[in-house]
Design a protein around this motif. Sequence first.
Motif, mmCIF file in Angstrom:
data_model
loop_
_atom_site.group_PDB
_atom_site.id
_atom_site.type_symbol
_atom_site.label_atom_id
_atom_site.label_comp_id
_atom_site.label_asym_id
_atom_site.label_seq_id
_atom_site.Cartn_x
_atom_site.Cartn_y
_atom_site.Cartn_z
ATOM 1 N N TYR A 1 0.778 -1.386 -0.116
ATOM 2 C CA TYR A 1 0.011 -0.028 -0.130
ATOM 3 C C TYR A 1 0.955 1.226 0.105
ATOM 4 C CZ TYR A 1 -3.602 -3.280 1.368
ATOM 5 O OH TYR A 1 -4.426 -4.369 1.665
ATOM 6 N N HIS A 2 2.223 1.183 0.025
ATOM 7 C CA HIS A 2 3.080 2.527 0.214
ATOM 8 C C HIS A 2 2.539 3.286 -0.904
ATOM 9 C CE1 HIS A 2 5.920 0.447 -2.738
ATOM 10 N NE2 HIS A 2 6.322 1.538 -2.929
ATOM 11 N N SER A 3 2.210 3.045 -2.124
ATOM 12 C CA SER A 3 1.775 3.913 -3.241
ATOM 13 C C SER A 3 0.292 4.340 -3.382
ATOM 14 C CB SER A 3 2.063 3.486 -4.680
ATOM 15 O OG SER A 3 3.630 3.003 -4.775
ATOM 16 N N PHE A 4 -0.567 3.864 -2.209
ATOM 17 C CA PHE A 4 -1.890 4.085 -2.221
ATOM 18 C C PHE A 4 -2.056 5.403 -1.508
ATOM 19 C CE2 PHE A 4 -5.909 1.779 -0.812
ATOM 20 C CZ PHE A 4 -6.677 2.570 -1.818
ATOM 21 N N TYR A 5 -1.609 6.408 -1.928
ATOM 22 C CA TYR A 5 -1.468 7.816 -1.468
ATOM 23 C C TYR A 5 -3.083 8.090 -1.332
ATOM 24 C CZ TYR A 5 3.230 8.705 -0.892
ATOM 25 O OH TYR A 5 4.746 8.545 -0.980
ATOM 26 N N PRO A 6 -4.046 7.979 -2.110
ATOM 27 C CA PRO A 6 -5.358 8.449 -1.879
ATOM 28 C C PRO A 6 -5.866 7.879 -0.407
ATOM 29 C CG PRO A 6 -5.018 7.815 -4.170
ATOM 30 C CD PRO A 6 -3.776 7.253 -3.507
ATOM 31 N N TRP A 7 -5.389 6.570 -0.159
ATOM 32 C CA TRP A 7 -5.982 6.082 1.127
ATOM 33 C C TRP A 7 -5.034 6.564 2.401
ATOM 34 C CZ3 TRP A 7 -3.522 1.400 3.649
ATOM 35 C CH2 TRP A 7 -4.411 0.937 4.661
ATOM 36 N N ALA B 1 0.668 1.199 10.087
ATOM 37 C CA ALA B 1 1.980 0.624 9.524
ATOM 38 C C ALA B 1 2.521 1.322 8.375
ATOM 39 C CB ALA B 1 2.014 -0.907 9.372
ATOM 40 N N VAL B 2 1.417 1.332 7.460
ATOM 41 C CA VAL B 2 2.049 2.023 5.967
ATOM 42 C C VAL B 2 2.164 3.503 6.473
ATOM 43 C CG1 VAL B 2 0.856 2.845 3.783
ATOM 44 C CG2 VAL B 2 0.336 0.544 4.904
ATOM 45 N N LYS B 3 1.313 4.136 7.070
ATOM 46 C CA LYS B 3 1.834 5.682 7.434
ATOM 47 C C LYS B 3 3.229 5.644 8.163
ATOM 48 C CE LYS B 3 -1.277 8.821 8.630
ATOM 49 N NZ LYS B 3 -1.229 9.512 7.415
ATOM 50 N N ALA B 4 3.649 4.899 9.157
ATOM 51 C CA ALA B 4 4.864 4.677 9.694
ATOM 52 C C ALA B 4 5.980 4.704 8.590
ATOM 53 C CB ALA B 4 4.809 3.773 10.949
ATOM 54 N N PHE B 5 5.713 3.881 7.664
ATOM 55 C CA PHE B 5 6.649 3.617 6.684
ATOM 56 C C PHE B 5 6.883 4.810 5.736
ATOM 57 C CE2 PHE B 5 7.636 2.462 2.282
ATOM 58 C CZ PHE B 5 8.954 2.173 2.339
ATOM 59 N N ASN B 6 5.589 5.403 5.413
ATOM 60 C CA ASN B 6 5.419 6.705 4.352
ATOM 61 C C ASN B 6 6.540 7.524 4.548
ATOM 62 O OD1 ASN B 6 3.781 9.349 3.554
ATOM 63 N ND2 ASN B 6 4.231 7.793 1.904
ATOM 64 N N LYS B 7 6.595 8.114 5.812
ATOM 65 C CA LYS B 7 7.578 9.198 6.003
ATOM 66 C C LYS B 7 9.115 8.872 5.754
ATOM 67 C CE LYS B 7 8.177 8.073 11.073
ATOM 68 N NZ LYS B 7 7.210 7.348 11.372
ATOM 69 N N TYR B 8 9.363 7.778 5.763
ATOM 70 C CA TYR B 8 10.777 7.273 5.264
ATOM 71 C C TYR B 8 10.841 7.078 4.038
ATOM 72 C CZ TYR B 8 11.451 6.185 10.146
ATOM 73 O OH TYR B 8 11.571 6.126 11.540
ATOM 74 N N ASP B 9 9.793 6.601 3.290
ATOM 75 C CA ASP B 9 9.693 6.718 1.661
ATOM 76 C C ASP B 9 9.927 7.842 0.968
ATOM 77 O OD1 ASP B 9 9.393 5.755 -0.771
ATOM 78 O OD2 ASP B 9 7.302 5.441 -0.657
ATOM 79 N N LEU B 10 9.103 8.630 1.482
ATOM 80 C CA LEU B 10 8.749 9.939 1.064
ATOM 81 C C LEU B 10 9.816 11.054 1.146
ATOM 82 C CD1 LEU B 10 7.097 11.745 -1.067
ATOM 83 C CD2 LEU B 10 5.564 12.337 1.231
ATOM 84 N N TYR B 11 10.023 11.241 2.342
ATOM 85 C CA TYR B 11 11.066 12.416 3.034
ATOM 86 C C TYR B 11 12.434 12.237 3.116
ATOM 87 C CZ TYR B 11 6.425 13.875 4.520
ATOM 88 O OH TYR B 11 4.988 14.460 4.356
#
Length: 336
Positions: A269-275, A295-305
Amino acid sequence: MSRIAKESLPAKQVCENRKGKILEKLEDEVHKVNKLRGKLDHRKESKAFEEEEEEEGDKVEKANESWLLTTEYYKNIDTKAFRQYELACDRVKQFYEEQHAKQTVAYNIQARIDFKTKSRDKMSVWQGLEKLNKLLDDSDPDTELSQIDHALQTAEAIRRDGQPRWFQLVGLIHDLGKLLYFFDSKGQWDVVGDTFPVGCKFSKRIIFPESFRKNPDFLNPLYNTKYGIYSKNCGLDKVMLSWGHDEYMYHVAKRSSILPVEALAMIRYHSFYPWHQEYAYGYLMDEHDKEMLKAVKAFNKYDLYSKIDQQYDIEELKPYYMELIDEFFPGKIIEF
């Protein structure tokens, strides 16, 4: 019909002909009215859908307010500097126009059949990363670096914060599914970019939503309603997300690794930004999805920033990550 022919018909037949033409004209007018009414009803339904989606999205957002950026590093990040699609180059905009037009239910069903019935290649995870290094992601407005550079940036950011080893590995392999580009992809539109559900109404919270008008499913009554082919709170496991590197790598990792469910959700789900960023599609979530969202939101900050200009010495870091890979992919040689 000529005048002579008309005069030769019985008066009753002439009357019936006139009545038939009047009824035919009336039917055409009724059809036009119904068509116009259908458009108005569709607009009302769309407006109601958007308002309801807004309300449900707000509920999801409030439920997850506690899942905030906590490390000092991310407190100093200018989050508004990322995902600036309004300023994106033509390459990015053209990519999404193509992706939104071609990601149909029919294509997604065929892609999943192909995945289950075809063997593409066999290699180690690290060999996959090296192969992936030849790809430049046309959908990403935030970086021009190679794929292995981004993988190491993400993994090292997670490692620096002392996150679990499986979490670090997710940082390294989350984009490994982009190997699809070298196998049986149709371009980049079925490999990279933000993902979204197919088989139900496309949310206005997806990036560049107007481009969905060129998608054949946009006007299909089976797919253009709020739930489409799904049901309320059916769970995202039952929802068909647009085919790409997320979905592909999720299935590869599920089959070949011993990663925990949180790790698999991060990959899927890491590319499921609409969600996970815009809080769309909350009405399809079940209780399990609420936990996975954290869990996905915890990962997203590392992926994006973590997308910065700093590059790591690949050979220096390779022994550490090779050991990490072997820990969670015990088979070592993976079937992609």
